[in-house]
Design an enzyme around this catalytic site. Structure first.
Site, PDB file in Angstrom:
ATOM      1  N   CYS A   2       0.830  -1.351   0.066  1.00 54.23           N
ATOM      2  CA  CYS A   2       0.074  -0.099  -0.017  1.00 54.23           C
ATOM      3  C   CYS A   2       0.915   1.361  -0.069  1.00 54.23           C
ATOM      4  O   CYS A   2       1.891   1.140   0.705  1.00 54.23           O
ATOM      5  CB  CYS A   2      -0.939   0.086   1.337  1.00 54.23           C
ATOM      6  SG  CYS A   2      -2.064  -1.372   1.344  1.00 54.23           S
ATOM      7  N   ARG A  27       3.968  -0.447  -4.606  1.00 54.31           N
ATOM      8  CA  ARG A  27       3.661  -0.861  -3.296  1.00 54.31           C
ATOM      9  C   ARG A  27       2.453  -1.981  -3.174  1.00 54.31           C
ATOM     10  O   ARG A  27       2.197  -2.290  -2.335  1.00 54.31           O
ATOM     11  CB  ARG A  27       3.755   0.436  -2.311  1.00 54.31           C
ATOM     12  CG  ARG A  27       4.711   0.987  -2.159  1.00 54.31           C
ATOM     13  CD  ARG A  27       4.647   2.470  -1.220  1.00 54.31           C
ATOM     14  NE  ARG A  27       4.471   1.785  -0.119  1.00 54.31           N
ATOM     15  CZ  ARG A  27       5.545   1.734   0.965  1.00 54.31           C
ATOM     16  NH1 ARG A  27       6.534   1.824   0.580  1.00 54.31           N
ATOM     17  NH2 ARG A  27       5.383   1.325   2.046  1.00 54.31           N
ATOM     18  N   TRP A  74      -2.782  -2.755  -1.614  1.00 57.83           N
ATOM     19  CA  TRP A  74      -2.336  -4.205  -1.735  1.00 57.83           C
ATOM     20  C   TRP A  74      -2.975  -4.948  -0.672  1.00 57.83           C
ATOM     21  O   TRP A  74      -2.867  -4.704   0.838  1.00 57.83           O
ATOM     22  CB  TRP A  74      -0.705  -4.567  -1.493  1.00 57.83           C
ATOM     23  CG  TRP A  74      -0.373  -5.913  -1.757  1.00 57.83           C
ATOM     24  CD1 TRP A  74      -0.036  -6.490  -2.776  1.00 57.83           C
ATOM     25  CD2 TRP A  74      -0.154  -6.893  -0.743  1.00 57.83           C
ATOM     26  NE1 TRP A  74       0.565  -7.620  -2.675  1.00 57.83           N
ATOM     27  CE2 TRP A  74       0.215  -8.183  -1.381  1.00 57.83           C
ATOM     28  CE3 TRP A  74      -0.378  -6.904   0.747  1.00 57.83           C
ATOM     29  CZ2 TRP A  74       0.652  -9.272  -0.773  1.00 57.83           C
ATOM     30  CZ3 TRP A  74      -0.038  -8.090   1.200  1.00 57.83           C
ATOM     31  CH2 TRP A  74       0.605  -9.471   0.620  1.00 57.83           C
ATOM     32  N   ASN A 100      -1.492   2.253   5.446  1.00 57.09           N
ATOM     33  CA  ASN A 100      -0.744   1.033   5.190  1.00 57.09           C
ATOM     34  C   ASN A 100      -0.177   0.112   6.574  1.00 57.09           C
ATOM     35  O   ASN A 100       0.320   1.048   7.474  1.00 57.09           O
ATOM     36  CB  ASN A 100       0.633   1.890   4.424  1.00 57.09           C
ATOM     37  CG  ASN A 100       1.722   0.875   4.379  1.00 57.09           C
ATOM     38  OD1 ASN A 100       2.907   1.490   4.245  1.00 57.09           O
ATOM     39  ND2 ASN A 100       1.476  -0.399   4.057  1.00 57.09           N
ATOM     40  N   GLY A 101      -0.616  -0.922   6.351  1.00 60.34           N
ATOM     41  CA  GLY A 101      -0.107  -1.683   7.527  1.00 60.34           C
ATOM     42  C   GLY A 101      -1.307  -2.766   8.095  1.00 60.34           C
ATOM     43  O   GLY A 101      -2.140  -2.995   7.106  1.00 60.34           O
ATOM     44  N   GLU A 482      17.338 -18.052  -7.371  1.00 59.39           N
ATOM     45  CA  GLU A 482      16.920 -16.646  -7.763  1.00 59.39           C
ATOM     46  C   GLU A 482      16.395 -16.942  -9.311  1.00 59.39           C
ATOM     47  O   GLU A 482      15.264 -16.097  -9.369  1.00 59.39           O
ATOM     48  CB  GLU A 482      18.141 -15.628  -7.777  1.00 59.39           C
ATOM     49  CG  GLU A 482      17.922 -14.293  -8.294  1.00 59.39           C
ATOM     50  CD  GLU A 482      16.958 -13.605  -7.601  1.00 59.39           C
ATOM     51  OE1 GLU A 482      16.469 -13.986  -6.511  1.00 59.39           O
ATOM     52  OE2 GLU A 482      16.647 -12.395  -7.977  1.00 59.39           O
ATOM     53  N   LYS A 486      12.497 -15.674 -10.076  1.00 59.24           N
ATOM     54  CA  LYS A 486      12.267 -14.602 -11.153  1.00 59.24           C
ATOM     55  C   LYS A 486      11.137 -15.102 -12.122  1.00 59.24           C
ATOM     56  O   LYS A 486      10.426 -14.307 -12.519  1.00 59.24           O
ATOM     57  CB  LYS A 486      13.416 -14.078 -12.086  1.00 59.24           C
ATOM     58  CG  LYS A 486      14.403 -13.243 -11.268  1.00 59.24           C
ATOM     59  CD  LYS A 486      14.146 -11.949 -11.154  1.00 59.24           C
ATOM     60  CE  LYS A 486      13.618 -11.749  -9.678  1.00 59.24           C
ATOM     61  NZ  LYS A 486      14.162 -11.282  -8.642  1.00 59.24           N
ATOM     62  N   GLU A 489       7.621 -15.512 -10.318  1.00 65.55           N
ATOM     63  CA  GLU A 489       6.912 -14.225  -9.847  1.00 65.55           C
ATOM     64  C   GLU A 489       6.377 -13.492 -11.039  1.00 65.55           C
ATOM     65  O   GLU A 489       5.565 -13.012 -10.840  1.00 65.55           O
ATOM     66  CB  GLU A 489       7.806 -13.368  -8.927  1.00 65.55           C
ATOM     67  CG  GLU A 489       9.173 -12.966  -9.301  1.00 65.55           C
ATOM     68  CD  GLU A 489       9.910 -11.982  -8.503  1.00 65.55           C
ATOM     69  OE1 GLU A 489       9.081 -11.570  -7.491  1.00 65.55           O
ATOM     70  OE2 GLU A 489      10.959 -11.950  -8.423  1.00 65.55           O
ATOM     71  N   HIS A 505      18.010 -36.549  -4.887  1.00 66.11           N
ATOM     72  CA  HIS A 505      17.120 -36.891  -3.592  1.00 66.11           C
ATOM     73  C   HIS A 505      15.880 -36.572  -3.674  1.00 66.11           C
ATOM     74  O   HIS A 505      15.067 -36.464  -2.643  1.00 66.11           O
ATOM     75  CB  HIS A 505      17.940 -36.167  -2.371  1.00 66.11           C
ATOM     76  CG  HIS A 505      19.226 -36.284  -2.074  1.00 66.11           C
ATOM     77  ND1 HIS A 505      19.614 -37.803  -1.660  1.00 66.11           N
ATOM     78  CD2 HIS A 505      20.437 -35.938  -2.541  1.00 66.11           C
ATOM     79  CE1 HIS A 505      21.059 -37.517  -1.889  1.00 66.11           C
ATOM     80  NE2 HIS A 505      21.678 -36.565  -2.091  1.00 66.11           N
ATOM     81  N   LYS A 604       6.203  -4.183  -3.991  1.00 66.53           N
ATOM     82  CA  LYS A 604       7.778  -4.111  -3.914  1.00 66.53           C
ATOM     83  C   LYS A 604       8.133  -4.096  -2.499  1.00 66.53           C
ATOM     84  O   LYS A 604       9.224  -4.771  -2.090  1.00 66.53           O
ATOM     85  CB  LYS A 604       8.303  -2.991  -4.698  1.00 66.53           C
ATOM     86  CG  LYS A 604       9.833  -3.178  -4.782  1.00 66.53           C
ATOM     87  CD  LYS A 604      10.289  -2.275  -5.966  1.00 66.53           C
ATOM     88  CE  LYS A 604      11.767  -2.868  -6.143  1.00 66.53           C
ATOM     89  NZ  LYS A 604      12.249  -4.119  -6.444  1.00 66.53           N
TER      90      LYS A 604
HETATM   91  C1  F6R Z   1      11.812 -10.818  -5.764  1.00 64.61           C
HETATM   92  C2  F6R Z   1      11.871  -9.630  -4.774  1.00 64.61           C
HETATM   93  C3  F6R Z   1      11.446 -10.155  -3.380  1.00 64.61           C
HETATM   94  C4  F6R Z   1      12.537  -8.986  -2.307  1.00 64.61           C
HETATM   95  C5  F6R Z   1      11.911  -9.165  -0.986  1.00 64.61           C
HETATM   96  C6  F6R Z   1      12.638  -8.604   0.009  1.00 64.61           C
HETATM   97  O1  F6R Z   1      12.123 -10.540  -7.193  1.00 64.61           O
HETATM   98  O2  F6R Z   1      12.020  -8.541  -5.411  1.00 64.61           O
HETATM   99  O3  F6R Z   1      11.702 -11.216  -3.010  1.00 64.61           O
HETATM  100  O4  F6R Z   1      13.615  -9.367  -2.568  1.00 64.61           O
HETATM  101  O5  F6R Z   1      10.662  -8.908  -0.872  1.00 64.61           O
HETATM  102  O6  F6R Z   1      12.941  -7.059  -0.306  1.00 64.61           O
HETATM  103  P1  F6R Z   1      13.715  -6.123   0.350  1.00 64.61           P
HETATM  104  O7  F6R Z   1      15.012  -6.427  -0.504  1.00 64.61           O
HETATM  105  O8  F6R Z   1      13.393  -5.005  -0.077  1.00 64.61           O
HETATM  106  O9  F6R Z   1      13.907  -6.427   1.660  1.00 64.61           O
END
Ligand code: F6R
Length: 609
Positions: A2, A27, A74, A100-101, A482, A486, A489, A505, A604
């Site tokens: 949010c 956000r 969100w 937000n929260g 990773e 990517k 998501e 395994h 994000k």
């Molecule tokens: C994936 C991604 C998330 C962030 C995670 C931590 O692409 O961006 O997995 O890495 O939410 O976010 P930060 O680094 O802001 O603590």
């Protein structure tokens, strides 16, 4: 999670609030809303979907007023719908509030307010707060906010307006970020500084349990007990132009292509050409008492956690300190053994991730020193840590992290070298040799990017596959995780990452002739082992996609598709092998016509647990 914006000034607030929300859309983006105060009436417009939906609606009914608040959501409590979208109102629609929260004790508060005759319309936790304010109001919105805050449990940032208080916004925070923009004849409030930057560079980062009353020309900050507090005004150095797409179709591809210059800039700053040591001057590392550190624990989430895993290999290799890596959501709720010789390193792009922030607090509560690796200066984790190393990735707007990951890996590599030198374990010739190779990385990254067509072809071949497996070993094991993250998501294709040695395994049972397996196989100590694991996949007719060192003929003979990266020191190879993984996820997603910068269900900055 949010985004909130508020403006009080002389100009029409709607375009200012919408522009701020555009900057905060990363956000959350399942619904958006705005409330404008005009004389003593409040006009609210809400819309389900992305901000563009609210924008179109505002073209038809443009609310007038020079004071207003806005929100991009969100969802936590209640589905994305117009009634659950913010701003929320009290029984008489005299107060409008954005949040937000999460309010943890909302069920009990709701019951209490229902018993007093309040009427609720939404499924949200937020609505109790605006009714509490209604209940506590006796002519002073700031006082009503402070009284309400004393009843709340959980994390929040709020902005609220009241029909009876023209030219006024009251905002408050506890655990969720909030910044006040101090303008000329106007004041703003927002979830992060990017949303106020078009109007002012002067900001106040509100502290937890503080509230602020903003007028056009004045602001008053109070602690939760009602004592006035002197605001600490800071100048921010962010550039708005760094937050635009600069001719790229998406932020994500812009950010992927920024990686070589980012690494070059960080190296110039941290090890200038004439310097023989690493410069971490701004980080105040001396406050950490590094001489007595015997053990390191890393706390982070998601992509940042994958960077931490690479960092573990680095610190163990170059500084010979034992390192444990924890996801922050687990760290904070177990009973970690933290002794006074433990250094806790928290890694976070945003510096606002709720679990990582809670991990920092928990570690400090238990007596550990906390070093944070952060991208966003002034963020909560930055401010609450004993020392901070900025990773200098610049603004990362795409929801999926790319360049911040690279910047985190680079910072951890430099930190490992720094600790190795400090502990007398890394001799100067070895240090110089590694740094010499490091200086070649930006050019090598660029040549991987120049080869992006090869990745595009690969994406084209396999974008219909329903599943992917990613395998790696040693320094490239975290990159396997990773790469899978990517892809899933962004493209919503199921993908798993796995240590190549672990495959037999369990995950090997998945392999058949429809299953693409992305294998990270650059030259290095574990290359032969990787080849053996790839043979095991081949024997089961799995489809092999290799990321291998240039000139490797063996891979070309055995794999369906090979993406080459230049040769480098094996510890640095993750900085090169991650680029094809990012590009693969990007191309597969765009080929599917999906929104690569704002994937579904994500946000994000994860400021809730
Ligand atoms: C994936 C991604 C998330 C962030 C995670 C931590 O692409 O961006 O997995 O890495 O939410 O976010 P930060 O680094 O802001 O603590």
């Amino acid at each position: 999670m949010c985004g909130i914006v508020g403006y009080v000034g002389k100009e029409q607030a709607t375009p200012i609030i919408i522009e701020g929300l555009r900057r905060l859309e990363y956000r959350g983006y399942d619904s958006a809303g705005i409330a404008l105060l005009n004389a003593s009436s409040i006009h609210v417009v809400k819309e389900v979907g992305k901000l563009s939906a609210l924008r179109s609606r505002l073209q038809k009914e443009s609310p007038v007023g020079t004071t207003g608040i806005g929100h991009t959501r969100w969802a936590t409590h209640g589905v994305p719908s117009e009634v659950n979208a913010h701003p929320h109102h009290d029984c008489t629609r005299s107060f409008m509030l954005v949040h937000n929260g999460i309010i943890e004790n909302y069920t009990e508060l709701r019951q209490e307010l229902l018993d007093k005759g309040h009427r609720f319309v939404s499924e949200t936790d937020t609505e109790v707060v605006v009714h509490l304010i209604e209940e506590n109001y006796s002519g002073d919105l700031l006082r009503a906010m402070l009284s309400s805050m004393r009843r709340l449990k959980g994390a929040y940032a709020f902005a609220v307006i009241a029909a009876h208080e023209p030219d006024t916004i009251v905002a408050a925070r506890c655990g969720s970020p909030l910044v006040v923009g101090v303008g000329n004849g106007c004041n703003l409030v927002a979830s992060d500084a990017s949303a106020v930057l078009s109007h002012t560079r002067r900001v106040v980062y509100l502290e937890d349990n503080h509230a602020v009353r903003l007028g056009r020309d004045n602001l008053v900050v109070c602690d939760i007990a009602g004592n006035e507090v002197e605001p600490n005004v800071k100048e921010i150095t962010l550039n708005l132009s760094d937050m635009e797409k600069a001719g790229h179709p998406h932020f994500m591809i812009k950010e992927i292509f920024e990686q070589p210059s980012l690494v070059a800039d960080v190296l110039m700053r941290r090890i200038p050409p004439t310097s023989r040591e690493i410069d971490f001057q701004e980080a105040r590392l001396q406050t950490l008492g590094l001489d007595r550190i015997r053990r390191v624990m890393m706390v982070s989430c998601g992509t940042a956690c994958h960077a931490s895993m690479v960092g573990k290999y680095y610190i163990e290799e170059f500084a010979r300190l034992p390192v444990e890596v924890d996801v922050a959501s687990e760290f904070r709720y177990r009973n970690p053994v933290i002794t006074d010789d433990t250094l806790v390193i928290a890694i976070s792009q945003s510096g606002e991730t709720a679990d990582t922030l809670a991990g920092v607090r928990e570690a400090r509560r238990r007596g550990a020193k906390v070093l944070s690796l952060i991208n966003v200066e002034g963020s909560s984790i930055d401010r609450e840590s004993d020392a901070t190393l900025y990773v200098y990735a610049g603004p990362e707007i795409a929801v999926a992290s790319t360049k911040a990951y690279t910047a985190q890996i680079l910072a951890l590599f430099l930190l490992a070298l720094f600790l190795g030198r400090k502990r007398g374990l890394l001799e100067e010739p070895h240090f110089r040799e590694v740094v010499k190779e490091l200086r070649l990385i930006p050019g090598k990254m660029q040549s991987v990017l120049d080869n992006h067509e090869v990745v595009k072809i690969c994406a084209h071949k396999f974008s219909d596959a329903p599943n992917f497996l990613y395998l790696g070993r040693s320094y490239n094991y975290p990159n396997a995780l990773e790469g899978a993250l990517k892809l899933k998501e962004l493209s919503y294709i199921h993908a798993e990452g796995c240590g190549a040695g672990e495959m037999k395994h369990g995950p090997i049972a998945l392999i058949d002739d429809t299953f693409p397996v992305v294998c990270l196989a650059p030259a290095g100590r574990v290359y032969e082992k990787m080849v053996s694991n790839m043979q095991e996949i081949r024997a089961r007719r799995g489809i092999l996609i290799a990321i291998a060192t240039e000139g490797n003929k063996e891979m070309a003979a055995q794999c369906e598709h090979v993406i080459s990266v230049p040769h480098t020191h094996e510890a640095l190879s993750p900085l090169l092998t991650v680029i094809p993984l990012q590009l693969l996820a990007y191309y597969v997603t765009t080929m599917k016509g999906l929104d690569v910068d704002q994937p579904r269900n994500l946000a994000k900055s994860v400021t809730v647990e």
